[in-house]
Scaffold this motif. Sequence first.
Motif, PDB file in Angstrom:
ATOM      1  N   VAL A   1       0.867  -1.169   0.000  1.00  0.00           N
ATOM      2  CA  VAL A   1       0.000   0.000   0.000  1.00  0.00           C
ATOM      3  C   VAL A   1       0.912   1.230   0.000  1.00  0.00           C
ATOM      4  O   VAL A   1       2.056   1.140   0.447  1.00  0.00           O
ATOM      5  CB  VAL A   1      -0.936  -0.045   1.248  1.00  0.00           C
ATOM      6  CG1 VAL A   1      -0.170   0.063   2.549  1.00  0.00           C
ATOM      7  CG2 VAL A   1      -2.034   0.993   1.192  1.00  0.00           C
ATOM      8  N   ASP A   2       0.463   2.350  -0.535  1.00  0.00           N
ATOM      9  CA  ASP A   2       1.373   3.507  -0.535  1.00  0.00           C
ATOM     10  C   ASP A   2       1.641   3.948   0.901  1.00  0.00           C
ATOM     11  O   ASP A   2       2.781   4.047   1.333  1.00  0.00           O
ATOM     12  CB  ASP A   2       0.861   4.644  -1.442  1.00  0.00           C
ATOM     13  CG  ASP A   2      -0.437   5.261  -0.968  1.00  0.00           C
ATOM     14  OD1 ASP A   2      -1.188   4.568  -0.239  1.00  0.00           O
ATOM     15  OD2 ASP A   2      -0.720   6.418  -1.308  1.00  0.00           O
TER      16      ASP A   2
ATOM     17  N   GLN B   1       4.905  -0.458   2.768  1.00  0.00           N
ATOM     18  CA  GLN B   1       4.397   0.823   2.307  1.00  0.00           C
ATOM     19  C   GLN B   1       5.383   1.350   1.261  1.00  0.00           C
ATOM     20  O   GLN B   1       6.591   1.389   1.508  1.00  0.00           O
ATOM     21  CB  GLN B   1       4.313   1.823   3.441  1.00  0.00           C
ATOM     22  CG  GLN B   1       3.302   1.466   4.516  1.00  0.00           C
ATOM     23  CD  GLN B   1       3.147   2.567   5.547  1.00  0.00           C
ATOM     24  OE1 GLN B   1       2.095   3.157   5.697  1.00  0.00           O
ATOM     25  NE2 GLN B   1       4.213   2.859   6.253  1.00  0.00           N
ATOM     26  N   THR B   2       4.826   1.754   0.120  1.00  0.00           N
ATOM     27  CA  THR B   2       5.721   2.266  -0.917  1.00  0.00           C
ATOM     28  C   THR B   2       5.916   3.774  -0.774  1.00  0.00           C
ATOM     29  O   THR B   2       6.835   4.342  -1.342  1.00  0.00           O
ATOM     30  CB  THR B   2       5.160   1.942  -2.310  1.00  0.00           C
ATOM     31  OG1 THR B   2       3.794   2.388  -2.349  1.00  0.00           O
ATOM     32  CG2 THR B   2       5.208   0.458  -2.602  1.00  0.00           C
ATOM     33  N   GLY B   3       5.016   4.401  -0.002  1.00  0.00           N
ATOM     34  CA  GLY B   3       5.150   5.838   0.216  1.00  0.00           C
ATOM     35  C   GLY B   3       4.875   6.183   1.677  1.00  0.00           C
ATOM     36  O   GLY B   3       4.116   7.111   1.970  1.00  0.00           O
TER      37      GLY B   3
ATOM     38  N   SER C   1      10.587   4.709   6.036  1.00  0.00           N
ATOM     39  CA  SER C   1      10.982   3.475   5.373  1.00  0.00           C
ATOM     40  C   SER C   1      10.163   2.293   5.922  1.00  0.00           C
ATOM     41  O   SER C   1      10.134   2.058   7.136  1.00  0.00           O
ATOM     42  CB  SER C   1      12.491   3.289   5.612  1.00  0.00           C
ATOM     43  OG  SER C   1      12.839   1.950   5.509  1.00  0.00           O
ATOM     44  N   SER C   2       9.507   1.559   5.038  1.00  0.00           N
ATOM     45  CA  SER C   2       8.578   0.495   5.469  1.00  0.00           C
ATOM     46  C   SER C   2       8.746  -0.763   4.625  1.00  0.00           C
ATOM     47  O   SER C   2       7.861  -1.131   3.853  1.00  0.00           O
ATOM     48  CB  SER C   2       7.131   0.977   5.335  1.00  0.00           C
ATOM     49  OG  SER C   2       6.982   2.337   5.641  1.00  0.00           O
ATOM     50  N   PRO C   3       9.908  -1.434   4.727  1.00  0.00           N
ATOM     51  CA  PRO C   3      10.145  -2.606   3.879  1.00  0.00           C
ATOM     52  C   PRO C   3       9.203  -3.777   4.172  1.00  0.00           C
ATOM     53  O   PRO C   3       8.725  -3.929   5.303  1.00  0.00           O
ATOM     54  CB  PRO C   3      11.599  -2.983   4.192  1.00  0.00           C
ATOM     55  CG  PRO C   3      11.922  -2.330   5.471  1.00  0.00           C
ATOM     56  CD  PRO C   3      11.033  -1.137   5.623  1.00  0.00           C
TER      57      PRO C   3
ATOM     58  N   TRP D   1       3.334  -1.665  10.022  1.00  0.00           N
ATOM     59  CA  TRP D   1       2.974  -0.385   9.408  1.00  0.00           C
ATOM     60  C   TRP D   1       1.461  -0.341   9.434  1.00  0.00           C
ATOM     61  O   TRP D   1       0.799  -1.018   8.643  1.00  0.00           O
ATOM     62  CB  TRP D   1       3.524  -0.257   7.972  1.00  0.00           C
ATOM     63  CG  TRP D   1       4.858  -0.930   7.733  1.00  0.00           C
ATOM     64  CD1 TRP D   1       5.116  -1.902   6.819  1.00  0.00           C
ATOM     65  CD2 TRP D   1       6.120  -0.675   8.398  1.00  0.00           C
ATOM     66  NE1 TRP D   1       6.446  -2.280   6.877  1.00  0.00           N
ATOM     67  CE2 TRP D   1       7.086  -1.555   7.837  1.00  0.00           C
ATOM     68  CE3 TRP D   1       6.526   0.193   9.424  1.00  0.00           C
ATOM     69  CZ2 TRP D   1       8.419  -1.587   8.247  1.00  0.00           C
ATOM     70  CZ3 TRP D   1       7.850   0.147   9.841  1.00  0.00           C
ATOM     71  CH2 TRP D   1       8.776  -0.715   9.262  1.00  0.00           C
ATOM     72  N   MET D   2       0.891   0.386  10.386  1.00  0.00           N
ATOM     73  CA  MET D   2      -0.570   0.334  10.515  1.00  0.00           C
ATOM     74  C   MET D   2      -1.172   1.662  10.960  1.00  0.00           C
ATOM     75  O   MET D   2      -0.488   2.506  11.535  1.00  0.00           O
ATOM     76  CB  MET D   2      -0.984  -0.772  11.481  1.00  0.00           C
ATOM     77  CG  MET D   2      -0.745  -0.491  12.941  1.00  0.00           C
ATOM     78  SD  MET D   2      -1.483  -1.812  13.960  1.00  0.00           S
ATOM     79  CE  MET D   2      -0.916  -1.313  15.599  1.00  0.00           C
ATOM     80  N   SER D   3      -2.458   1.803  10.655  1.00  0.00           N
ATOM     81  CA  SER D   3      -3.180   3.005  11.063  1.00  0.00           C
ATOM     82  C   SER D   3      -4.487   2.604  11.732  1.00  0.00           C
ATOM     83  O   SER D   3      -5.105   1.614  11.349  1.00  0.00           O
ATOM     84  CB  SER D   3      -3.513   3.870   9.848  1.00  0.00           C
ATOM     85  OG  SER D   3      -2.335   4.197   9.142  1.00  0.00           O
TER      86      SER D   3
END
Length: 319
Positions: free
Chosen positions: A88-89, A113-115, A125-127, A133-135
């Motif tokens: 996901v971006d 995350q790509t963005g 940075s989210s490899p 990586w969450m919201s």
Amino acid sequence: MKEKILKELYVRQGEYISGEELSEKFQVSRTAIWKHMNKLKKEGYTIETTHKKGYRLIETSDKIIIDALKLQLRTKEIGQEILLFDSVDSTNNYSKKIAKDAIHGTVVIGEEQTGGRGRLGRNWSSPKGEGIWMSIILKPSIPPTEGMKMTQIAAASVCKAIREAAGVEGYIKWPNDIVVGGKKVCGILTEMAGELNKIDYLIVGIGINVNNQSFPEEFKDIATSLTIEKGKKIDRKTLIACILKEFETLYQHYIDRRTLDETLEIIRLYSAVLGKTVRIIKGEQELKGRVLEINDEGLLKVQLEDGKEELLVSGEVSI
Ligand code: BT5
């Protein structure tokens, strides 16, 4: 069907389950079960198959599996709806897109995350597969001026959870970082939409370096991961479940009583800045000051070099 089979394998991980039992339980043929098993194997799950005993999940791939995560979840509202993306971006961007129609407590997770975004348009940075990586989408009835308190609730929850679920002694660097040995392991980005006196929704973005072994050159000296600190792999699902539980407890306490006291107790106990001399970046200005206290509103009280005291609402503080 495939998800149901996976859930069964996961719950009884390590144990053989016969094709017959599965076919009876899910009311499909044994051939259908066999086909689903093959699909799961292609997706990367290690499933041992023996003619006599049946199927056995040996190890779950390191992917976050929603069903497996939900099995560990002990919350009432936060995470009742979870959306998981392979890529996901930015989970904050995606959350914004769906926030209007999403239910309170919806969680958006990306394997990568790509963005990924930090504050002030910086990169995060989210490899793939290495971190959380969450919201979290929140819809509280609180004035917009209170919105940033969600960052503090998130910081306290992450700090407590990584201590409990990963055994890593993290400290909170006010207002939005968790650090271990002075290096950043987690960053939080809270964003808000609404009017002057009403919040439509809040998005609390949490980025945690979990199993990263290395970092890009630009910030390799200031970043670390839970695995680097602990010396072993950490299960992301367990950690997510723990964070969401801690978050719900602190959030609900704040909503019910309108006090941040429980959150602040954790923030003060594990503060990386209290009593320290810090550099404060305010726009173009850079000042030096000693942190006197984190007040009951969660603001940072500092004494500047000229003796003046100041209350910081947000901003950059470095140790
Ligand atoms: C933050 O910004 O610390 C907030 C990070 C929030 C990330 C989450 S992930 C889920 C959600 N979706 C998003 O798109 N964002 C949120 P800030 O304080 O501005 O720190 C950014 C700075 O940290 C960068 O300029 C780098 O120097 C450094 N950095 C970037 N990636 C990092 C990483 N993975 N670990 C440690 N430091 C990093």
